[in-house]
Design an enzyme around this catalytic site. Sequence first.
Site, PDB file in Angstrom:
ATOM      1  N   HIS A 116       0.744  -1.202  -0.028  1.00 64.63           N
ATOM      2  CA  HIS A 116       0.117   0.016   0.102  1.00 64.63           C
ATOM      3  C   HIS A 116       0.865   1.259  -0.108  1.00 64.63           C
ATOM      4  CE1 HIS A 116      -2.920  -2.947   2.129  1.00 64.63           C
ATOM      5  NE2 HIS A 116      -3.175  -2.688   0.757  1.00 64.63           N
ATOM      6  N   GLN A 155       0.044  -8.959   4.844  1.00 63.13           N
ATOM      7  CA  GLN A 155       0.739  -9.827   5.893  1.00 63.13           C
ATOM      8  C   GLN A 155      -0.265 -10.936   5.797  1.00 63.13           C
ATOM      9  OE1 GLN A 155       2.371  -8.371   9.547  1.00 63.13           O
ATOM     10  NE2 GLN A 155       1.742 -10.316  10.567  1.00 63.13           N
TER      11      GLN A 155
END
Length: 226
Positions: A116, A155
Amino acid sequence: MKIDSTLKEHFEEMGDGHVSSSEDTPLREDAFVLSDEEKIERIKENVREIMLTLGLDLDDDSLQGTPNRVAKMFVKEVFGGLRPEKKPKASTFENKYKYGEMLVEKNITLYSTCEHHLLPIVGKAHVAYISNGTVVGLSKMNRIVDYFAKRPQVQERLNIQIVRELQKVLGTEDVACVIDAKHLCVNSRGIRDIDSSTVTAEYGGKFKEESVRREFLDYLNLDTNF
């Protein structure tokens, strides 16, 4: 409306809800058309343009090589896991000694990059499996973690990719992975909370059972500072 602008800020901050829509890293169909050298050349020019836009003097001795260094780092190092040919060859062996308990590889150092904000993710991965007749070399577990970490990541997806790959290599569903990592997009910008970390887990097969999962997590609490 105020709520619309608030939501837009939230998506900008968190990356469209943070959770990815796929277990697979999103790649275009032409992702591997360019050679590494061609990618480096293109990225170098784009990094150069970013630095010039920021007002930096690229004639300075310290800065003039930065675009090329960044481009090589992206292609050859931090995003090297995007290349399928770099996937580690995970040789497996027959479990001749009939070890039937859980095998845990703790504290695997993990360096990745948040997709991001393209900032580092740094932490530890803990991987375990229960053999159904096949074992894998210990270092290959570290290499599998490193391969999937070396790409723009979320993650949660990284957790899933590690487990799915080991399940495929070992031919068993009985694989688990816990990751505890710091995200510099949280620690160094935005909220700038330097102490927080993110913990995610993926459990397959027997690890979905409470007793087996608890055994795995208890191993992670063992003091292994030798």
